[in-house]
Each structure stands twice: as structure tokens, then as C-alpha cells.
Write an enzyme that holds these catalytic residues in place. Structure first.
Site, PDB file in Angstrom:
ATOM      1  N   TYR A   1       9.959  14.419  43.928  1.00  0.00           N
ATOM      2  CA  TYR A   1       9.845  13.679  42.660  1.00  0.00           C
ATOM      3  C   TYR A   1       9.300  12.269  42.913  1.00  0.00           C
ATOM      4  CZ  TYR A   1      11.694  10.679  38.909  1.00  0.00           C
ATOM      5  OH  TYR A   1      11.836   9.726  37.935  1.00  0.00           O
TER       6      TYR A   1
ATOM      7  N   VAL B   1       6.971   2.944  34.878  1.00  0.00           N
ATOM      8  CA  VAL B   1       7.394   1.586  35.253  1.00  0.00           C
ATOM      9  C   VAL B   1       6.361   0.839  36.100  1.00  0.00           C
ATOM     10  CG1 VAL B   1       9.917   1.712  35.054  1.00  0.00           C
ATOM     11  CG2 VAL B   1       8.806   2.471  37.167  1.00  0.00           C
TER      12      VAL B   1
ATOM     13  N   LYS C   1       5.204  12.655  34.922  1.00  0.00           N
ATOM     14  CA  LYS C   1       6.091  13.649  34.308  1.00  0.00           C
ATOM     15  C   LYS C   1       5.350  14.533  33.311  1.00  0.00           C
ATOM     16  CE  LYS C   1      10.009  10.588  35.118  1.00  0.00           C
ATOM     17  NZ  LYS C   1      10.973   9.616  34.604  1.00  0.00           N
TER      18      LYS C   1
ATOM     19  N   TYR D   1      11.359   6.796  26.270  1.00  0.00           N
ATOM     20  CA  TYR D   1      12.815   6.673  26.428  1.00  0.00           C
ATOM     21  C   TYR D   1      13.462   6.145  25.159  1.00  0.00           C
ATOM     22  CZ  TYR D   1      10.453   6.753  30.812  1.00  0.00           C
ATOM     23  OH  TYR D   1       9.584   7.085  31.792  1.00  0.00           O
TER      24      TYR D   1
ATOM     25  N   SER E   1       6.293   7.332  35.917  1.00  0.00           N
ATOM     26  CA  SER E   1       6.745   8.392  34.992  1.00  0.00           C
ATOM     27  C   SER E   1       5.613   9.082  34.230  1.00  0.00           C
ATOM     28  CB  SER E   1       7.746   7.823  33.996  1.00  0.00           C
ATOM     29  OG  SER E   1       8.959   7.553  34.650  1.00  0.00           O
TER      30      SER E   1
HETATM   31  O1  DON Z   1      12.579   7.436  39.068  1.00  0.00           O
HETATM   32  C1  DON Z   1      12.224   6.314  38.750  1.00  0.00           C
HETATM   33  O2  DON Z   1      13.011   5.467  38.366  1.00  0.00           O
HETATM   34  C2  DON Z   1      10.740   5.995  38.802  1.00  0.00           C
HETATM   35  N1  DON Z   1      10.116   6.736  39.866  1.00  0.00           N
HETATM   36  C3  DON Z   1      10.056   6.354  37.534  1.00  0.00           C
HETATM   37  C4  DON Z   1      10.667   5.726  36.313  1.00  0.00           C
HETATM   38  C5  DON Z   1       9.711   5.383  35.267  1.00  0.00           C
HETATM   39  O3  DON Z   1       8.507   5.268  35.446  1.00  0.00           O
HETATM   40  C6  DON Z   1      10.305   5.082  33.954  1.00  0.00           C
HETATM   41  N2  DON Z   1       9.371   4.336  33.154  1.00  0.00           N
HETATM   42  N3  DON Z   1       9.285   3.646  32.317  1.00  0.00           N
END
Ligand code: DON
Length: 307
Positions: free
Chosen positions: A191, A261, A66, A243, A63
Site C-alpha cells: 500500500y 496528501v 486509491k 474524506y 491517496s
Molecule cells: O496512508 C497514508 O496516510 C498516506 N499514504 C496516504 C494518505 C492520503 O493521501 C490522504 N489524503 N489526503
């Protein structure tokens, strides 16, 4: 300030917590990463870097990407972006569907999954197709990190595609509200690919410099965005970058930051430095457990925060 001594102290102090986090296992390719790793790096405006631990180990930025895609989208669409996404904290998990339904397919902000998928859709509309969009995202990341070797990991992207039911659901829901222009499958695949970009903490701390310097790379002089846009991105990082733990991150760390993540977190100290930390074990909200602690120790020891 003796940044090296401070980083060394932090590495010692976080060691007891390395076993506490849990790696993201909803993306099978990420579940294989050894959780007991830790790296931290900072880059000053003249390019000087300080680091500790596994600062040169590549990991999945997830993420954190982003921030980069939102920067590109703001560049082309300006404030029109806020017709399709908001800029309020969601107070919900990053992959939640519920709020998106009752808010008519307008994601709360660009840093939850729905918002970032929407940003990717905007980039696809601007750049044309998947290959082009990914190429432009990678070109931008390579430029701000000053590292031409940066690429995405196809295995991680494919692994996420195989298990990406929630993200496909978010994209379909937005499509049903006419808030997604391109093919759902193509948007979500693109994405996942930009989430699967691999960098280390040294590269990431370097990549944050334009956000610490009003949109201008302090080393190359390249103008990436306007000062006002840089201010906005930092504000959204501060309020939405973690978040449903964004308030907690602001409370403990006191910096604009963005997590992924994969266990990475980037943070910005305005007018001074870019910061990055990585430790794959996550807390309940999906943010690096030790990474958050390390950043809290950093702002406490240095007295450097935006407050
Ligand atoms: O879309 C997803 O779930 C992952 N590619 C990215 C989510 C993410 O990194 C949230 N982080 N804490």
C-alpha cells in the site's frame, strides 16, 4: 472555450493563498517539499493538453493511487468487492480507527486508508505477491497516463513505513475481524509503495480520461472497466474522494475528484476531460488548499460541473 486563458487567470488568482496551506509532515519525506508550488493541467479526449505553472513537476500521488487500485480490484472481483468494503462517506478523518472498530472491520469506502489497504489486500490475493502486485499497479498507471517512465519513490515508501503505525493498526484491526487475507506487513508495505508513485499534473489529467469516458480510453480505445463500473467509481469519488471534506468539495467544485496528501487532486468532467491540480500546502482535512480553490475557480469560470 479558451482553456489556456482560464488556467492563466486561475494561477494569478490563487497566488495569494499559496502560503496558507501546510505540507503533510506525518510522512517525513513529504515534509521537505516546498509548499509554494502550483501546477494545473487538463487533457481533452483527442489528447490536447493545457497547463499552467509547475504542471510537469513530479510529486507523490499518495491517496490518488486509491482510484487506480480500486479500478483494478473492481475489474477482477466486480461487486464482490462490496462484501469487504462499503461505499458510504465516512464523515471521519482518512486514517480514523474508531468507525472501523464499531463497524466490525468493514471500511466505509475504498478511499479512506482502511478501505484502500483492504483493496491492496484483494490485489495481493489476485496477483500473488508484493512484487507482482506493484508491477501490475504500475503497468496500469503507465498505460492510462500513457507514460512508461512512471515509478514509485522508495525513499517516500520507506519513510512512511517507519511511521506507519496507524495504517498498521487499521490493517491489524481488519485482520482481527477476518477482513484481511494476506500478511499485515506485506499488505501495508505494498500500500505504501503504490501511494509513493510519482506523477505530474499532465500525466494525472491524462490518466483520468477512462473515467470521463465510460471506462474506455478515448485515445487508445483500450477498455479498462465497464461503463457501470466507471459510473460507480465516479460516484464514490464524488461522495468519498475527500474524506470528511467530501461534501465541501462537492459543494464548492461539483466534480468527482480524489485528493492525496502529496497535494495533488484529480477530477473528472464526464464526456469532456481529465483535470489535475497540485499544490502541496494542505487544509485541515488533508486536501490541497490551493488545489481545491483552483478547481472551484475552474468550474465557476467554465460552467463545467456535473450539476
Ligand atoms: O496512508 C497514508 O496516510 C498516506 N499514504 C496516504 C494518505 C492520503 O493521501 C490522504 N489524503 N489526503
Amino acid at each position: 472555450m479558451d482553456y489556456q486563458a482560464i488556467l492563466n487567470d486561475i494561477a494569478d488568482e490563487i497566488r495569494p493563498f499559496l502560503k496558507e496551506g501546510k505540507v503533510a509532515d506525518y510522512i517525513p519525506a513529504l515534509a521537505e517539499v516546498d509548499p509554494e508550488q502550483f501546477g494545473m493541467a487538463l487533457t481533452l479526449f483527442d489528447g490536447t493538453q493545457f497547463s499552467v505553472g509547475d504542471a510537469e513537476t513530479l510529486f507523490s500521488i499518495q491517496s490518488i493511487s486509491k482510484v487506480f487500485t480500486f479500478t483494478l480490484a473492481l475489474n477482477f472481483y466486480g461487486t464482490d468487492m462490496y462484501k469487504r468494503i462499503g461505499r458510504e462517506p465516512s464523515g471521519n478523518p482518512f486514517n480514523s480507527l474508531v468507525q472501523l472498530e464499531y463497524e466490525h472491520g468493514i471500511p466505509r469506502n475504498p478511499f479512506i486508508n482502511a478501505g484502500a489497504i483492504n483493496v491492496t489486500d484483494a490485489l495481493l490475493s489476485h496477483y500473488g505477491d508484493d512484487g507482482n502486485t506493484l508491477h501490475e499497479v504500475l503497468t496500469f498507471i503507465r498505460s492510462i497516463a500513457d507514460e512508461p517512465s512512471i515509478d514509485y519513490n522508495e525513499t517516500v515508501a520507506a519513510s512512511e513505513m517507519d511511521h506507519g503505525f496507524r495504517n498498521l493498526a487499521l490493517a491489524n484491526l481488519m485482520k482481527s475481524f477476518n477482513n484481511l487475507d494476506n500478511d499485515v506487513q506485506e499488505v501495508v508495505e505494498t500500500y505504501f509503495k503504490h501511494c509513493a508513485v510519482e506523477m505530474d499534473t499532465k500525466m494525472l489529467s491524462r490518466a483520468m480520461l477512462y473515467l470521463a469516458n465510460h471506462g474506455v480510453d478515448p485515445i487508445t480505445g483500450t477498455v479498462h472497466i465497464t461503463p457501470q463500473q466507471a459510473k460507480r467509481i465516479n460516484a464514490v469519488m464524488l461522495t468519498c474522494g475527500h474524506y470528511d471534506a467530501s461534501g465541501d468539495f462537492a459543494f464548492h467544485v461539483g466534480l468527482p475528484g480524489k485528493s492525496g496528501v502529496g497535494g495533488g487532486i484529480v477530477a473528472v468532467i464526464p464526456k469532456l476531460m481529465g483535470l489535475a491540480v497540485w499544490s502541496p500546502g494542505l487544509n485541515a482535512q488533508g486536501n490541497s488548499l490551493v488545489g481545491t480553490k483552483a478547481l472551484e475557480l475552474f468550474t465557476t469560470k467554465t460552467g463545467l460541473s456535473v450539476f
